[in-house]
Design a protein around this motif. Structure first.
Motif, PDB file in Angstrom:
ATOM      1  N   TRP A  47       0.883  -1.159   0.000  1.00  0.00           N
ATOM      2  CA  TRP A  47       0.000   0.000   0.000  1.00  0.00           C
ATOM      3  C   TRP A  47       0.929   1.219   0.000  1.00  0.00           C
ATOM      4  O   TRP A  47       1.839   1.308   0.829  1.00  0.00           O
ATOM      5  N   PRO A  97      -3.892   1.804  -2.979  1.00  0.00           N
ATOM      6  CA  PRO A  97      -3.999   0.383  -2.618  1.00  0.00           C
ATOM      7  C   PRO A  97      -3.519  -0.491  -3.770  1.00  0.00           C
ATOM      8  O   PRO A  97      -3.649  -0.106  -4.929  1.00  0.00           O
ATOM      9  N   HIS A 131      -5.571  -1.109  -7.294  1.00  0.00           N
ATOM     10  CA  HIS A 131      -6.734  -0.234  -7.364  1.00  0.00           C
ATOM     11  C   HIS A 131      -6.298   1.207  -7.622  1.00  0.00           C
ATOM     12  O   HIS A 131      -5.146   1.569  -7.405  1.00  0.00           O
ATOM     13  N   SER A 145      -6.039   5.230  -7.016  1.00  0.00           N
ATOM     14  CA  SER A 145      -5.674   5.948  -5.794  1.00  0.00           C
ATOM     15  C   SER A 145      -6.907   6.549  -5.119  1.00  0.00           C
ATOM     16  O   SER A 145      -7.937   6.812  -5.749  1.00  0.00           O
ATOM     17  N   VAL A 146      -6.782   6.769  -3.812  1.00  0.00           N
ATOM     18  CA  VAL A 146      -7.847   7.363  -3.001  1.00  0.00           C
ATOM     19  C   VAL A 146      -7.349   8.711  -2.491  1.00  0.00           C
ATOM     20  O   VAL A 146      -6.316   8.773  -1.804  1.00  0.00           O
ATOM     21  N   VAL A 181     -11.949   4.249   2.245  1.00  0.00           N
ATOM     22  CA  VAL A 181     -11.173   3.307   1.436  1.00  0.00           C
ATOM     23  C   VAL A 181     -12.061   2.164   0.944  1.00  0.00           C
ATOM     24  O   VAL A 181     -11.992   1.752  -0.218  1.00  0.00           O
ATOM     25  N   ALA A 228     -14.365   3.341  -1.852  1.00  0.00           N
ATOM     26  CA  ALA A 228     -13.657   3.683  -3.089  1.00  0.00           C
ATOM     27  C   ALA A 228     -13.087   2.461  -3.788  1.00  0.00           C
ATOM     28  O   ALA A 228     -12.990   2.440  -5.023  1.00  0.00           O
ATOM     29  N   THR A 229     -12.714   1.422  -3.032  1.00  0.00           N
ATOM     30  CA  THR A 229     -11.990   0.302  -3.628  1.00  0.00           C
ATOM     31  C   THR A 229     -12.630  -1.067  -3.387  1.00  0.00           C
ATOM     32  O   THR A 229     -12.269  -2.030  -4.065  1.00  0.00           O
TER      33      THR A 229
END
Length: 230
Positions: free
Chosen positions: A132, A143, A146, A148-149, A202, A205-206
């Motif tokens: 991560w 992550p 995936h 980005s956040v 998180v 979003a993922t």
């Protein structure tokens, strides 16, 4: 993950457990009494139950016995203040799968439920093989596998403290002081709220569970490979 029903009459503990388990990815329904449980329990949906024993309208052991006599196959974890050996034996004898004291760490409860979920046939969440990555500028968490956040400044500070201690515990005091607050006067509930929001952000979003464990009264642990970039 499986749907779970939580039976706990103590309001504070019920709220804490419910929110923690939802943040961990479970779909949770709650009940505060045997009567509420019987009305809320859906055998077609609930695969697991977390059950207190000392309840305002009876004993949780009676409920467990009733569920087993009806042939219900749900996984049952007893969470209770009764810690004597004879109490644990009684709980297991009537059909509980696991028996935990209320002093158990939240992560121990989550680990027990995860073990039971695997036994029930729930596919384990995929474990990331890569790190991560936390990028300080721009503020974002990447992550593995995936997109980005985007992070707020507070999110960034909290994750920086956790990820630089990856594998170990970042103390609550360490995190609070990194946020620029006075630990002695800081309302600890603000940090708990911050962590719940970060986990939820998180996950939404993922679809991933943020790899952070709660070390009750001590702090938090980031338990995956972590990399911090400027």
């Amino acid at each position: 993950m499986h749907d779970l029903i939580l039976l706990e009459d103590e309001t504070v503990l019920r709220d804490e457990l419910g929110e923690f388990l939802r943040d961990a990815g479970y779909r949770v329904d709650v009940a505060a009494s045997l009567d509420e449980f019987r009305r809320a329990y859906d055998p077609a949906r609930h695969a697991m139950a977390l059950i207190d024993l000392g309840l305002p309208d009876g004993d949780g052991l009676t409920l467990i016995r009733e569920l087993r006599e009806q042939g219900r196959q749900l996984g049952i974890v007893v969470l209770t203040a009764r810690g004597a050996v004879r109490d644990r034996i009684a709980g297991l004898d009537v059909g509980a799968d696991y028996y935990l004291p209320k002093t158990s760490d939240l992560d121990e409860i989550a680990a027990t439920l995860a073990a039971m979920s695997r036994r029930l046939g729930d596919a384990p969440a995929p474990q990331p093989q890569d790190a991560w990555v936390l990028e300080l500028s721009p503020r974002r968490l990447m992550p593995p596998g995936h997109a980005s956040v985007a992070l707020s400044e507070q999110d960034l500070v909290v994750l920086r403290e956790l990820m630089r201690e990856a594998g170990g515990i970042a103390s609550r005091q360490q995190i609070v002081e990194a946020l620029g607050e006075d630990y002695l006067s800081y309302d600890q509930r603000r940090l708990d709220t911050q962590m719940r929001r970060l986990r939820r952000k998180v996950n939404e979003a993922t679809g991933l569970v943020l790899p952070i464990n709660t070390a009750r009264s001590a702090g938090y642990r980031f338990h995956a490979k972590a990399l911090i970039r400027p």
